[in-house]
Design a protein around this motif. Structure first.
Motif, PDB file in Angstrom:
ATOM      1  N   PRO A  53       7.991  13.476  15.296  1.00  0.00           N
ATOM      2  CA  PRO A  53       7.706  13.061  13.923  1.00  0.00           C
ATOM      3  C   PRO A  53       7.103  11.661  13.893  1.00  0.00           C
ATOM      4  N   GLY A  54       6.387  11.392  12.826  1.00  0.00           N
ATOM      5  CA  GLY A  54       5.782  10.083  12.649  1.00  0.00           C
ATOM      6  C   GLY A  54       5.604   9.774  11.175  1.00  0.00           C
ATOM      7  N   PHE A  55       5.329   8.521  10.890  1.00  0.00           N
ATOM      8  CA  PHE A  55       5.175   8.075   9.519  1.00  0.00           C
ATOM      9  C   PHE A  55       4.217   6.894   9.520  1.00  0.00           C
ATOM     10  N   ALA A  56       3.309   6.860   8.552  1.00  0.00           N
ATOM     11  CA  ALA A  56       2.362   5.758   8.472  1.00  0.00           C
ATOM     12  C   ALA A  56       1.984   5.498   7.019  1.00  0.00           C
ATOM     13  N   ILE A  57       1.647   4.261   6.747  1.00  0.00           N
ATOM     14  CA  ILE A  57       0.982   3.928   5.485  1.00  0.00           C
ATOM     15  C   ILE A  57      -0.491   3.881   5.857  1.00  0.00           C
ATOM     16  N   SER A  58      -1.183   4.979   5.585  1.00  0.00           N
ATOM     17  CA  SER A  58      -2.551   5.144   6.085  1.00  0.00           C
ATOM     18  C   SER A  58      -3.596   4.468   5.216  1.00  0.00           C
ATOM     19  N   ASP A  59      -3.257   4.099   4.000  1.00  0.00           N
ATOM     20  CA  ASP A  59      -4.217   3.426   3.132  1.00  0.00           C
ATOM     21  C   ASP A  59      -3.445   2.648   2.083  1.00  0.00           C
ATOM     22  N   LEU A  60      -3.943   1.480   1.762  1.00  0.00           N
ATOM     23  CA  LEU A  60      -3.313   0.619   0.780  1.00  0.00           C
ATOM     24  C   LEU A  60      -4.417  -0.232   0.185  1.00  0.00           C
ATOM     25  N   GLY A  61      -4.510  -0.269  -1.140  1.00  0.00           N
ATOM     26  CA  GLY A  61      -5.595  -1.055  -1.694  1.00  0.00           C
ATOM     27  C   GLY A  61      -5.709  -0.966  -3.196  1.00  0.00           C
ATOM     28  N   TYR A  62      -6.899  -1.300  -3.649  1.00  0.00           N
ATOM     29  CA  TYR A  62      -7.208  -1.317  -5.077  1.00  0.00           C
ATOM     30  C   TYR A  62      -8.454  -0.483  -5.307  1.00  0.00           C
ATOM     31  N   ASP A  63      -8.373   0.494  -6.193  1.00  0.00           N
ATOM     32  CA  ASP A  63      -9.510   1.325  -6.581  1.00  0.00           C
ATOM     33  C   ASP A  63     -10.026   0.776  -7.902  1.00  0.00           C
ATOM     34  N   SER A  64     -11.242   0.248  -7.898  1.00  0.00           N
ATOM     35  CA  SER A  64     -11.785  -0.396  -9.094  1.00  0.00           C
ATOM     36  C   SER A  64     -12.330   0.592 -10.115  1.00  0.00           C
ATOM     37  N   ASN A  65     -12.373   1.885  -9.770  1.00  0.00           N
ATOM     38  CA  ASN A  65     -12.941   2.872 -10.692  1.00  0.00           C
ATOM     39  C   ASN A  65     -12.221   4.207 -10.482  1.00  0.00           C
ATOM     40  N   VAL A  66     -10.986   4.307 -10.916  1.00  0.00           N
ATOM     41  CA  VAL A  66     -10.176   5.494 -10.630  1.00  0.00           C
ATOM     42  C   VAL A  66     -10.654   6.729 -11.377  1.00  0.00           C
ATOM     43  N   PHE A  67     -11.360   6.578 -12.474  1.00  0.00           N
ATOM     44  CA  PHE A  67     -11.829   7.730 -13.243  1.00  0.00           C
ATOM     45  C   PHE A  67     -13.290   8.066 -12.961  1.00  0.00           C
ATOM     46  N   ALA A  68     -13.900   7.438 -11.998  1.00  0.00           N
ATOM     47  CA  ALA A  68     -15.294   7.702 -11.593  1.00  0.00           C
ATOM     48  C   ALA A  68     -16.263   7.577 -12.759  1.00  0.00           C
ATOM     49  N   VAL A  69     -16.135   6.495 -13.502  1.00  0.00           N
ATOM     50  CA  VAL A  69     -17.021   6.229 -14.636  1.00  0.00           C
ATOM     51  C   VAL A  69     -18.328   5.669 -14.096  1.00  0.00           C
ATOM     52  N   THR A  70     -19.454   6.204 -14.577  1.00  0.00           N
ATOM     53  CA  THR A  70     -20.759   5.733 -14.114  1.00  0.00           C
ATOM     54  C   THR A  70     -21.057   4.355 -14.694  1.00  0.00           C
TER      55      THR A  70
END
Length: 184
Positions: A53-70
């Motif tokens: 078994p294993g465990f990781a935090i594979s990504d951590l950050g800030y998404d500046s456009n979570v709704f994919a607005v053009t």
């Protein structure tokens, strides 16, 4: 009739150097043949199953456009912090002294701080059954990938995609550290 020009000596040297650089980590990293099961010393034994078994935090950050607005949309872009937690299980099942099944499964769980309705997960399962015979062996691969990541070129929000990779092939052992794998 067109005949290609032979490569110059300098180009051949560069291509050979590039090949050696790219191929050398794979050669040095390979400690056993793909016809041999993995070393069980790094696995936990659960009945006939050897698991790691294993465990990781594979990504951590800030998404500046979570709704994919053009950019040209009058709707303001919304940003949010997120984390991707990935539990994983690698495993091995031995069938007597010859055949063995290896598998690798993981689930990436993406969670947003404020926009919890956008939380999603991706699942990846790969398995390979190997049946060795002295200097050659047969294998079969099967997998399942369930992804919900937003493609970089798509405006829609995280469409659900499922793929089922399938393959089979032949492994030939030529010598001490020389193997070839041919498959479809």
């Amino acid at each position: 009739m067109f005949s290609p020009r032979p490569l110059s000596r300098a180009v051949r040297k560069r291509l050979l150097s590039l090949f050696l650089i790219l191929a050398s980590p794979a050669v040095f990293a390979q400690s056993i043949s793909p016809l041999d099961p993995p070393d069980t010393s790094q696995y936990l034994k659960w009945g006939p199953l050897w698991a790691r078994p294993g465990f990781a935090i594979s990504d951590l950050g800030y998404d500046s456009n979570v709704f994919a607005v053009t950019d040209d949309s009058p709707i303001p872009k919304v940003g949010d912090y997120f984390v991707a937690v990935t539990p994983r299980l690698k495993g091995l099942v031995l069938f007597g002294h010859r055949a063995f099944l290896t598998f690798d499964t993981s689930v990436q769980v993406y969670a947003y701080a404020q926009q919890s309705d956008l939380d999603y997960f991706n699942a990846f399962v790969n398995a390979r059954l190997t049946v060795p015979f002295r200097r050659f062996g047969l294998y079969g691969d099967v997998g399942f990938y369930r992804t919900r990541d937003r493609p970089y070129d798509a405006q829609s929000l995280r469409p659900l995609r499922k793929t089922y990779p399938l393959g089979a092939g032949l492994i030939v052992k030529f010598g001490w550290r020389s193997d070839a794998e041919v498959g479809y």
